[in-house]
Scaffold this active site. Structure first.
Site, PDB file in Angstrom:
ATOM      1  CB  CYS A   1      -6.423  46.938  47.676  1.00 25.68           C
ATOM      2  SG  CYS A   1      -6.668  47.981  46.443  1.00 25.68           S
TER       3      CYS A   1
ATOM      4  CB  SER B   1      -5.327  59.157  45.531  1.00 24.79           C
ATOM      5  OG  SER B   1      -6.628  58.301  46.264  1.00 24.79           O
TER       6      SER B   1
ATOM      7  CG  ASN C   1      -6.831  51.277  49.542  1.00 22.64           C
ATOM      8  OD1 ASN C   1      -6.381  52.788  48.931  1.00 22.64           O
ATOM      9  ND2 ASN C   1      -6.383  50.634  50.315  1.00 22.64           N
TER      10      ASN C   1
ATOM     11  CG  LEU D   1      -6.227  62.392  55.266  1.00 18.29           C
ATOM     12  CD1 LEU D   1      -6.729  62.098  54.242  1.00 18.29           C
ATOM     13  CD2 LEU D   1      -4.380  62.377  55.166  1.00 18.29           C
TER      14      LEU D   1
ATOM     15  CG  ASP E   1     -14.257  63.260  57.960  1.00 20.02           C
ATOM     16  OD1 ASP E   1     -14.210  62.664  56.422  1.00 20.02           O
ATOM     17  OD2 ASP E   1     -15.516  62.104  58.455  1.00 20.02           O
TER      18      ASP E   1
ATOM     19  CB  CYS F   1     -13.602  44.550  48.525  1.00 21.95           C
ATOM     20  SG  CYS F   1     -14.619  45.984  48.714  1.00 21.95           S
TER      21      CYS F   1
ATOM     22  CB  CYS G   1      -2.518  47.985  51.448  1.00 19.00           C
ATOM     23  SG  CYS G   1      -1.221  49.664  50.807  1.00 19.00           S
TER      24      CYS G   1
END
Length: 381
Positions: free
Chosen positions: A194, A152, A155, A169, A134, A198, A247
């Site tokens: 998504c 990917s 969202n 990840l 990260d 939002c 989702c």
């Protein structure tokens, strides 16, 4: 050295130590991601938390000598909390996003990567590796996508077929020539749930996020939350799960593979009013182990004040008045003033008028004016 066999051995070892998914990719430049990052920067969509150098974020050879491959990993985290406490009038609760439940994921993912690193070193003494979780230069999502961890999503999350997007990840660059895995084809199809869900419209189009209006990033900022987003924060103290919970690929996805990821309900869904009085030491003791504490107590307390306004929690008025009168931080005093106006009542109005007469900070005075404006609108209405 038989690198195909080594790869199989690494995959087998990764399962033994609890890594939920592993993938391999080349160390070639991430050209498509570079173009996206440049565009994001031009539009002012960056959060400000990113590594600043786009070249280093997309060219592994700039941050590692002679890279040959990248290994990506994913750890699945829970999406449901056991024995979750319920907030009620007089005892309202906030919520930390699912990715901040349990022990800080940076620690957990790095531990797994370090175990992999040691395993590889035992077999290849000349192996070199650079670990990232990260906060490294590379974009985790771009690496994971190319390594076949998932696709990917619209969202902007990596969505895995096995665990949905509820995965942490991490990756390591190596100087070993592993055969790359195949990426997974996009499976979002025509779905736009998504984007539609939002709360702030931060998902401006599929795969593009304006972090400046994303609740997940707003809750981590230390300044005043812009007026247009304050009511949309709801009772979120850190992060936002809306684009994940809506989702369809996350339906039924709830994995409890790692005991350290299990949330303490009183940390993940804490009572709001006690948060306002926490000292730095008390904050570290209660929240220091979770990733949502990384910015310190100030953003969490500010968000708690907004959450009390969201609930129009009248019992919090004396607490908010104390904050308005005594807290040394302008952003906290000012947010308390705005929230007192939202909650309303004679006690709140009197406190705002008193504060208006003695407050010196112009930003706080501006928030006091906004708070009093709510009363004027109520009178007109």
């Amino acid at each position: 050295m038989n690198y195909n066999q080594l790869k199989e051995d690494i995959i087998s070892f990764s399962r033994q130590i609890g890594i939920d998914k592993i993938g391999f990719t080349s160390a070639d430049p991430f050209t498509e991601m570079k173009n996206l990052l440049i565009r994001q920067e031009e539009l002012g969509y960056q959060s400000g938390f990113e590594h600043k150098n786009i070249e280093e974020r997309t060219h592994p050879d700039l941050i590692f000598e002679e890279p040959r491959s990248i290994i990506a990993i994913a750890l699945a985290y829970p999406s449901k909390m056991k024995d979750a406490p319920r907030g009620e009038k007089g005892a309202r609760r906030g919520i930390f996003c699912k990715a901040s439940w349990g022990v800080d994921y940076h620690v957990l993912v790095r531990e797994k990567l370090e175990q992999l690193e040691a395993f590889i070193h035992e077999r290849v003494r000349e192996a070199r590796m650079k670990l990232m979780v990260d906060t490294g230069e590379l974009v985790d999502r771009a690496v994971a996508e190319r390594a076949g961890i998932g696709w990917s999503g619209k969202n902007c999350s990596i969505i895995t077929p096995e665990f949905g997007s509820y995965v942490y990840l991490g990756e390591m660059i190596t100087n070993l020539p592993f055969e790359p895995d195949e990426p997974i084809l996009d499976q979002c199809g025509e779905c736009t749930k998504c984007l539609d869900a939002c709360p702030t419209g931060a998902l401006v189009q599929p795969g593009q996020l304006n972090a400046q209006s994303c609740i997940a990033f707003l809750t981590q900022s230390k300044n005043f939350i812009p007026d247009e987003f304050r009511e949309k924060i709801g009772n979120r103290l850190y992060g936002c799960d809306t684009c994940q919970t809506i989702c369809p690929k996350n339906k039924g996805m709830d994995f409890h593979h790692h005991p350290q990821m299990e949330p303490d309900p009183e940390v993940a869904k804490p009572l709001l009013q006690p948060l306002l009085e926490l000292s730095n030491r008390e904050f570290r003791e209660q929240f220091g182990a979770v990733s949502g504490s990384w910015r310190g107590k100030k953003p969490i307390q500010r968000n708690a004040i907004l959450a009390l306004a969201h609930f129009k929690e009248e019992s919090a008025v004396p607490d908010l008045i104390r904050v308005l009168n005594h807290d040394v931080r302008p952003e906290i005093r000012g947010t308390a003033a705005w929230s007192l106006g939202k909650i309303g009542g004679n006690e709140a109005k009197a406190a705002l008028l008193h504060a208006k007469a003695i407050e010196k900070n112009k930003d706080v005075l501006h928030e006091i004016h906004k708070g009093l404006q709510f009363f004027m609108e109520e009178d007109i209405g």
